[in-house]
Each structure stands twice: as C-alpha cells, then as structure tokens.
Write an enzyme that holds these catalytic residues in place. Structure first.
Site, mmCIF file in Angstrom:
data_model
loop_
_atom_site.group_PDB
_atom_site.id
_atom_site.type_symbol
_atom_site.label_atom_id
_atom_site.label_comp_id
_atom_site.label_asym_id
_atom_site.label_seq_id
_atom_site.Cartn_x
_atom_site.Cartn_y
_atom_site.Cartn_z
ATOM 1 N N LYS A 34 -60.968 62.599 -24.733
ATOM 2 C CA LYS A 34 -60.108 63.180 -25.771
ATOM 3 C C LYS A 34 -58.931 62.285 -26.125
ATOM 4 C CE LYS A 34 -57.879 66.338 -22.483
ATOM 5 N NZ LYS A 34 -56.877 65.401 -22.020
ATOM 6 N N HIS A 440 -54.647 30.904 9.584
ATOM 7 C CA HIS A 440 -53.248 30.871 10.008
ATOM 8 C C HIS A 440 -52.478 29.964 9.067
ATOM 9 C CE1 HIS A 440 -49.756 30.792 12.603
ATOM 10 N NE2 HIS A 440 -49.720 29.464 12.461
#
Ligand code: NAI
Length: 461
Positions: A34, A440
């Site tokens: 809508k 890392h």
C-alpha cells in the site's frame, strides 16, 4: 482478470524477499504494497533510518567529545539536524528504489494499494485509481506489525511519538521520556541523548531488555547510565497528558514526570485489519497473530503467512528466513527455519548481540552448561581502537560441548555474532570455535578467546 501463481501481500523484508525467491524459482509472482516505497517498516521507518541516525549521531558525539586523547582536536562542531535527516531519507529512498529495481529484474509484478481477500484464490487491490480483482493459486501474507500504545496514551507523532515520530524530530528534545527499555527505546534514546537531549527511560520490569541474557542486560544498563541515560525501573506508566510546557507522564504510585517529548516503545501488534480474513479459513490467536503450521500454511489451503504477523521474534531477518523457507517448501518441497538460531542485535554503543539460549533459559530447562567469558579490554584491537567495554560470553553443553548460546556486548557485536550463528548452525562445539584461526589483531579474537575460556584456557585473560 490477472492471474498469478503467487500473490505476496506486503513488501517488507519478509514479503519482498519471498517474492523474489519465488520468481527465481520460475513462478509468476505479484506483490501488493500500500505504501509507495517498497521495503516495509524496516526500510521506511525502522531498522534502516534508525541505523542512519545512530551512525550520524555517533560521529557527532565522537567529534564533540571523543578524540582529544587520540591527539585530534576538533573545534566548532555543529549539528545540522536537517542535513542529518536528509541523509537518512536519501539512504531510505535509495534502498527503496533498489527493491523496485530488483522486482523489475526478477519480473515480480507490483500492485500499489491495500489488499484484501474475496474468498479463496481471489484478492482485491484498492488503490488510488480504483479497485482491481486478481486471482491466484497461492497467497503469502507478510503484512508485518504496527506500534502498540498503552491505555491512556494517544500517540500523535508530535509530542507523543512512536518510533516513526522519534526518527523525524526536527529539533533535539530537551527532555525525552522513553516508555519501555526494549530495542526501540534504547536505540532511539541513544540517538537523541548523543544529540544533546536529556533522556529518561521508564521500564515496567525491574530490568532492561527483557528476554536477553540478564548479565548482558545488567552490563548494558551500567554502561548506558554512565553515558547519561537515566533509568527508572519498576515503573508502570498510567497515562500521558500534553500541556503547555510539553508532556506529563503519570506513573502509578510515583510523582509524575515532565518532559517535552514522549516516545512510546512498548511493543508491536500484528497487522491483519482490513484483510477480510473472514472470507477465507484463516484464524488468529488471542493476540491477533495469524495461526500457521510448521510450513507457514494457514487453515486455508494455499494461504501462507510469515514474519511479524505470525508472532515470534519481530525481526526483519527472521521474516526473511521464513519467507524464503515458505516459498522454497511450496515450490521445491523443502524449506526450513531454525528458530532456535536467530540472532538479535541492539544497535546501541556498544552493540548488544545474542544468539541461542540465555543462562536463565538454560537454568529453567535444567540443562547443565559451561560458560566461557572474555572481556574486550583484554583484546589488542579493542584497546587500539578505544572500544574496551563489554565481553563475549559463550555457553556450551556440559557433556557434549555443543554451543548453546552466545551473548556479546561490545564494539561491532552485531557483526561478531554472525560467526557464532554460523558455528551453531553447523552444530559446533566451543572447541571447534577455539581451534579456528582468527586473524590478529581483530575484535573477532574475543570470540575465540571466550570459546577457549569455556575450557578454562583463554590465553589473554
Ligand atoms: P520490546 O518488546 O523490545 O520492548 C518493550 C519494553 O516496554 C519492554 O521492556 C516492556 O517491559 C516495556 N513495557 C511494556 N509496557 C510498559 C509500561 N506500561 N510501562 C513501562 N514499560 C513498559 O518493544 P519495542 O522496543 O517497542 O520494539 C518492538 C519490536 O521491534 C520488538 O519486537 C523488537 O525486537 C523489534 N525491533 C528490533 C530492533 C533490532 O533488531 N535492532 C530495533 C527496533 C525494534
């Protein structure tokens, strides 16, 4: 009269994704929405605009307070709220246009208007240019949910707002009173606190973020309080009145509270009004949710429902998974959602992310578990980037070591939880996560360390 293999009602993240998937499977699909902009609450007035404001307000707060100890001086930081709102709307419009493009690419036919049933296999679309009747083999209801309020509180989207109004203030409130310490209350409270508002959060329960792991929620409250949010727990709001000075919030058994805006964020309710479900064999629960079986099918053969309108976690990604599973099951014979493994993320700073069972849920089940916890302050990348608050907690079955739940409060928790959800989907043990090499220096190492901690062998803590 146009006929489709599948009509999807609602183009939110559940509906539009399901429509595209069904089209990929070779079906003639229509989607009825809508609103002019596709994407549903999530895109128009939810997840996406709130994230745009969260990002922008975070940058503003950092620029005003955050960088002096890093050797970066910034002077004359100014807030241009109108520009911030324009940026938000541009993000929303661009993404909405993107869905239009995807519909065209996949030949999903879009109807603009309000859909309602006219008996089995018949759907009426009421749009601005009149009514159109469609026929179909199958219908998927993906109409989502709307904001709920409390008795005695009328949301006017000006002084008393829902999340929709709180996303569009054109000035920073002096004192924003938030009713409900759930996802919306904390995210929107965070935005306006960063931009300069005094924010008081009133919560009915004796804790924030109900349903989340209690240890994480407690840590979150501690951090948010330090940031300046004021919490009043155990508060039952009896009503809100608008007066010349702003708004007055009445609280049972306590003095009332005066603010200039009030955000009502006490949950959402399913959207079924106007669908004319009475014309077909679809039933709803006491709370209005559409009842479906394990394949998302209602009592009416060929009518399915997914997402917020069927209940469960009201999350965009849960609706997406259900939409895909529903159409795949319908057209390929197989489709499934593991509802035990749906992550949830609250996009505050730090973020809070969770997947699987909380400690409270495991205790209630009487399930024996081991817990590994690792703090961000012991992670090199977190220190280097100044994001040292919070921790990762992994809960694993005491006998089998299978991961049962992961709860993270910390920087980028919403991204880190994806690894955990994937691991859990593959039935990983904490040992499996601990044995995977994590780059890392990354924040993701906190997950590996928490997994090591389940067995008492975290390296850096
Ligand atoms: P919520 O269910 O998350 O929280 C509502 C809060 O209001 C609860 O803490 C509840 O105890 C409290 N409450 C209820 N009645 C009250 C009263 N009378 N006085 C004071 N407190 C009261 O609902 P929320 O925040 O409105 O969000 C709605 C839905 O949208 C949720 O299901 C949420 O999952 C979803 N959402 C998800 C987001 C995300 O994934 N990041 C962001 C925003 C919303």
């Amino acid at each position: 009269m146009p006929h489709h293999d599948l009509i999807v009602i609602g183009a939110g993240p559940g509906g539009y994704v399901a429509a595209i998937r069904a089209a990929q499977l070779g079906k003639n699909v229509a989607c009825i929405e809508k609103e002019p902009l596709l994407g549903g609450t999530c895109l128009r007035v939810g997840c996406i605009p709130s994230k745009a404001l969260l990002e922008s307000s975070h940058l503003y707060e950092q620029a005003t307070h955050g960088w002096v100890d890093r050797g970066i001086g910034v002077s004359k930081v100014q807030l241009d709220l109108a520009a911030m709102q324009t940026h938000k709307q541009q993000v929303v419009n661009t993404l909405g246009g993107g869905i239009d493009g995807l519909f065209k690419k996949h030949k999903v036919i879009r109807y603009t208007g309000h859909a309602s049933f006219d008996g089995p296999g018949r759907v009426i679309v009421k749009g601005s240019d009149g009514e159109q009747e469609l026929t179909t083999d199958n219908v998927l209801i993906a109409t989502g949910s709307s904001v709920t309020s409390l008795p005695g509180i009328d949301i006017d989207e000006d002084r008393i707002v829902s999340s929709t109004g709180a996303l569009s203030f054109n000035e920073v409130p002096k004192h924003l009173i938030v009713i409900g310490a759930g996802y919306i209350g904390l995210e929107m409270g965070t935005v306006w606190r960063r931009l300069g508002a005094q924010v008081t959060v009133l919560e009915y329960l004796d804790r924030i973020l109900p349903g989340m792991d209690a240890q994480v929620a407690k840590e979150a409250q501690k951090i948010f309080t330090k940031q300046g949010l004021k919490f009043r727990l155990g508060c039952r709001v009896a009503g809100v009145s608008v007066n010349r000075k702003g708004c007055e919030v009445q609280i049972d058994g306590q003095d009332s509270l005066q603010g200039d805006r009030v955000l009502v964020s006490v949950g959402r309710r399913p959207n079924t009004t106007g669908l004319n479900l009475e014309s077909i064999d679809v039933v709803t629960s006491d709370r209005g949710f559409i009842t479906v079986d394990e394949h998302f099918e209602t009592l009416q053969p060929g009518v399915f429902a997914i997402g917020d309108v069927i209940g469960g976690a009201m999350l965009a990604h849960k609706a997406e998974e259900e939409g895909i599973a529903c159409v795949e099951r319908l057209y390929t014979g197989y489709g499934h959602v593991n509802h035990d493994n749906i992550p949830g993320v609250c996009y505050t700073d730090p973020e809070i992310a969770t997947v699987g069972k909380s400690e409270e849920a495991l205790k209630e089940e009487g399930r024996a578990y081991r817990k590994g916890q690792f703090p961000f302050m012991a992670n090199g990348r977190a220190r280097a980037s100044g994001h040292m608050e919070g921790f990762v907690k992994i809960l694993a079955d005491e006998q089998t070591d299978r991961v049962l739940g992961v709860h993270i409060i910390g920087a980028h928790a919403g991204e880190l939880i994806a690894e955990c959800a994937s691991a859990m989907e593959f039935g990983a043990s904490s040992e499996d996560i601990a044995r995977c090499c994590h780059a890392h220096p990354t924040l993701a190492e906190t997950v590996k360390e928490a997994a090591l901690a389940v067995d008492g062998r975290a390296i850096h803590f």
